[in-house]
Design a protein around this motif. Structure first.
Motif, PDB file in Angstrom:
ATOM      1  N   UNK A  39      49.052  52.237  42.651  1.00 38.32           N
ATOM      2  CA  UNK A  39      49.777  52.506  41.405  1.00 38.32           C
ATOM      3  C   UNK A  39      50.276  51.232  40.722  1.00 38.32           C
ATOM      4  N   UNK A  40      50.204  50.121  41.415  1.00 34.34           N
ATOM      5  CA  UNK A  40      50.767  48.881  40.905  1.00 34.34           C
ATOM      6  C   UNK A  40      49.706  47.872  40.463  1.00 34.34           C
ATOM      7  N   UNK A  41      48.443  48.242  40.502  1.00 37.05           N
ATOM      8  CA  UNK A  41      47.370  47.347  40.070  1.00 37.05           C
ATOM      9  C   UNK A  41      46.676  47.943  38.852  1.00 37.05           C
ATOM     10  N   UNK A  42      46.013  47.117  38.027  1.00 33.49           N
ATOM     11  CA  UNK A  42      45.277  47.658  36.882  1.00 33.49           C
ATOM     12  C   UNK A  42      44.256  48.701  37.332  1.00 33.49           C
ATOM     13  N   UNK A  43      44.011  49.664  36.478  1.00 30.26           N
ATOM     14  CA  UNK A  43      43.145  50.784  36.852  1.00 30.26           C
ATOM     15  C   UNK A  43      41.774  50.326  37.325  1.00 30.26           C
ATOM     16  N   UNK A  44      41.228  49.287  36.706  1.00 28.36           N
ATOM     17  CA  UNK A  44      39.887  48.831  37.094  1.00 28.36           C
ATOM     18  C   UNK A  44      39.876  48.054  38.402  1.00 28.36           C
ATOM     19  N   UNK A  47      40.225  50.287  43.214  1.00 25.70           N
ATOM     20  CA  UNK A  47      39.352  50.428  44.382  1.00 25.70           C
ATOM     21  C   UNK A  47      39.581  49.298  45.385  1.00 25.70           C
ATOM     22  N   UNK A  48      40.114  48.154  44.894  1.00 26.07           N
ATOM     23  CA  UNK A  48      40.365  47.002  45.761  1.00 26.07           C
ATOM     24  C   UNK A  48      41.848  46.845  46.078  1.00 26.07           C
ATOM     25  N   UNK A  49      42.653  47.861  45.807  1.00 26.29           N
ATOM     26  CA  UNK A  49      44.102  47.750  45.960  1.00 26.29           C
ATOM     27  C   UNK A  49      44.514  47.393  47.385  1.00 26.29           C
ATOM     28  N   UNK A  50      43.754  47.827  48.366  1.00 25.74           N
ATOM     29  CA  UNK A  50      44.130  47.603  49.767  1.00 25.74           C
ATOM     30  C   UNK A  50      43.286  46.526  50.432  1.00 25.74           C
ATOM     31  N   UNK A  51      42.527  45.773  49.636  1.00 24.73           N
ATOM     32  CA  UNK A  51      41.741  44.679  50.190  1.00 24.73           C
ATOM     33  C   UNK A  51      42.663  43.550  50.647  1.00 24.73           C
ATOM     34  N   UNK A  52      42.219  42.832  51.661  1.00 21.50           N
ATOM     35  CA  UNK A  52      42.972  41.673  52.143  1.00 21.50           C
ATOM     36  C   UNK A  52      42.657  40.504  51.211  1.00 21.50           C
ATOM     37  N   UNK A  53      43.191  40.576  49.991  1.00 24.59           N
ATOM     38  CA  UNK A  53      42.834  39.611  48.960  1.00 24.59           C
ATOM     39  C   UNK A  53      43.941  39.527  47.923  1.00 24.59           C
ATOM     40  N   UNK A  55      44.650  39.749  44.072  1.00 25.93           N
ATOM     41  CA  UNK A  55      43.984  40.385  42.940  1.00 25.93           C
ATOM     42  C   UNK A  55      44.591  39.921  41.623  1.00 25.93           C
ATOM     43  N   UNK A  56      43.766  39.697  40.585  1.00 24.88           N
ATOM     44  CA  UNK A  56      44.301  39.326  39.266  1.00 24.88           C
ATOM     45  C   UNK A  56      44.986  40.513  38.593  1.00 24.88           C
ATOM     46  N   UNK A  57      46.137  40.227  37.988  1.00 26.39           N
ATOM     47  CA  UNK A  57      46.892  41.254  37.263  1.00 26.39           C
ATOM     48  C   UNK A  57      46.817  41.054  35.756  1.00 26.39           C
ATOM     49  N   UNK A  58      46.249  39.933  35.327  1.00 28.59           N
ATOM     50  CA  UNK A  58      46.296  39.575  33.921  1.00 28.59           C
ATOM     51  C   UNK A  58      47.557  38.787  33.616  1.00 28.59           C
ATOM     52  N   UNK A  59      47.622  38.223  32.396  1.00 27.96           N
ATOM     53  CA  UNK A  59      48.785  37.444  31.965  1.00 27.96           C
ATOM     54  C   UNK A  59      49.017  36.229  32.859  1.00 27.96           C
ATOM     55  N   UNK A  60      47.931  35.724  33.454  1.00 36.48           N
ATOM     56  CA  UNK A  60      48.036  34.551  34.304  1.00 36.48           C
ATOM     57  C   UNK A  60      48.696  34.798  35.641  1.00 36.48           C
ATOM     58  N   UNK A  61      48.767  36.036  36.058  1.00 39.52           N
ATOM     59  CA  UNK A  61      49.450  36.391  37.302  1.00 39.52           C
ATOM     60  C   UNK A  61      48.499  37.091  38.268  1.00 39.52           C
ATOM     61  N   UNK A  62      48.882  37.054  39.533  1.00 37.22           N
ATOM     62  CA  UNK A  62      48.067  37.660  40.585  1.00 37.22           C
ATOM     63  C   UNK A  62      48.935  38.534  41.482  1.00 37.22           C
ATOM     64  N   UNK A 201      47.375  32.407  52.650  1.00 34.89           N
ATOM     65  CA  UNK A 201      47.135  32.386  51.209  1.00 34.89           C
ATOM     66  C   UNK A 201      48.135  33.297  50.514  1.00 34.89           C
ATOM     67  N   UNK A 202      48.631  32.856  49.363  1.00 43.02           N
ATOM     68  CA  UNK A 202      49.574  33.658  48.582  1.00 43.02           C
ATOM     69  C   UNK A 202      49.331  33.374  47.107  1.00 43.02           C
ATOM     70  N   UNK A 203      49.634  34.374  46.276  1.00 47.12           N
ATOM     71  CA  UNK A 203      49.474  34.225  44.830  1.00 47.12           C
ATOM     72  C   UNK A 203      50.444  33.163  44.315  1.00 47.12           C
ATOM     73  N   UNK A 204      49.944  32.213  43.545  1.00 49.70           N
ATOM     74  CA  UNK A 204      50.782  31.137  43.024  1.00 49.70           C
ATOM     75  C   UNK A 204      51.586  31.643  41.825  1.00 49.70           C
TER      76      UNK A 204
END
Length: 216
Positions: A39-44, A47-53, A55-62, A201-204
């Motif tokens: 519910x907290x990631x962009x709709x597109x 499918x990768x919401x639970x990946x060990x990664x 993810x880009x959120x837009x607006x220069x944020x991850x 690794x962490x989102x900058x």
């Protein structure tokens, strides 16, 4: 994707990404298992919401990885009576998790579009979403027993440290020589320091570049 698919992915995240990497606090695991991360990631990206990664959120944020958040909260060891601040709340996922571990939560975000998503996603959670520069924290609701900077930073501004109560704890990922290290620190008698416990690794987070020191 159905709700059942996401529930299965959430269980797999707990089993394969968290328990295997030192996230062993039952309260933290329960909180991460309760919050629907999709519910907290962009709709597109759902499918990768639970990946060990990350993810880009837009607006220069991850979007930070589940493991980084889980390790920080496990190391922090919240007891349930803390007044907490989440800096860099983005769409509100970390704040939703912390809300299950603390007494009260303020979620600070500086990007209006992300803050709007967080307000919608955090309805009925009791989390207070506020907008302002991340590097300044949110002194109006302080002091805090726990501050989570949800991302990797080169340094922790003194303005944020000053918002910790005596004995208060701060968790973040600190960038050192290009390496992101998960850290937890505590204020004791006015003194504060961070102790690294794992590379991860962490989102900058933007805006937390270390001030340059000039030499002559």
């Amino acid at each position: 994707m159905t709700e059942q698919n996401f529930e299965a992915m959430r269980r797999a995240m707990i089993a394969s990404q968290l328990r295997t990497t030192g996230v062993n606090d039952p309260r933290v695991l329960a909180a991460l298992g309760d919050v629907p991360r999709e519910r907290f990631v962009p709709e597109d990206k759902r499918a990768a919401a639970y990946a060990d990664a990350i993810l880009p959120l837009g607006h220069g944020r991850e979007f930070n990885s589940p493991m980084a958040l889980g390790r920080l909260l496990t190391e922090a060891g919240l007891k349930g009576d803390e007044h907490a601040l989440v800096v860099g709340a983005a769409t509100g996922y970390a704040a939703a998790v912390v809300a299950r571990l603390a007494r009260s939560v303020v979620a600070l975000e500086e990007e209006p579009a992300l803050a709007a998503v967080a307000r919608d996603a955090l309805v009925d959670t009791g989390v207070q979403v506020v907008e302002g520069p991340l590097t300044e924290g949110w002194a109006a609701a302080g002091p805090y027993d726990f501050i989570l900077i949800d991302g990797a930073v080169e340094y922790v501004p003194q303005a944020i440290v000053d918002q910790l109560a005596d004995g208060g704890e701060l968790a973040t990922a600190l960038i050192d020589s290009g390496v992101s290290r998960l850290c937890v620190g505590r204020v004791v008698a006015g003194a504060f320091g961070l102790v690294a416990f794992s590379d991860a690794a962490a989102a900058v987070l933007p805006g937390f570049s270390k001030p340059k020191v000039f030499s002559f």
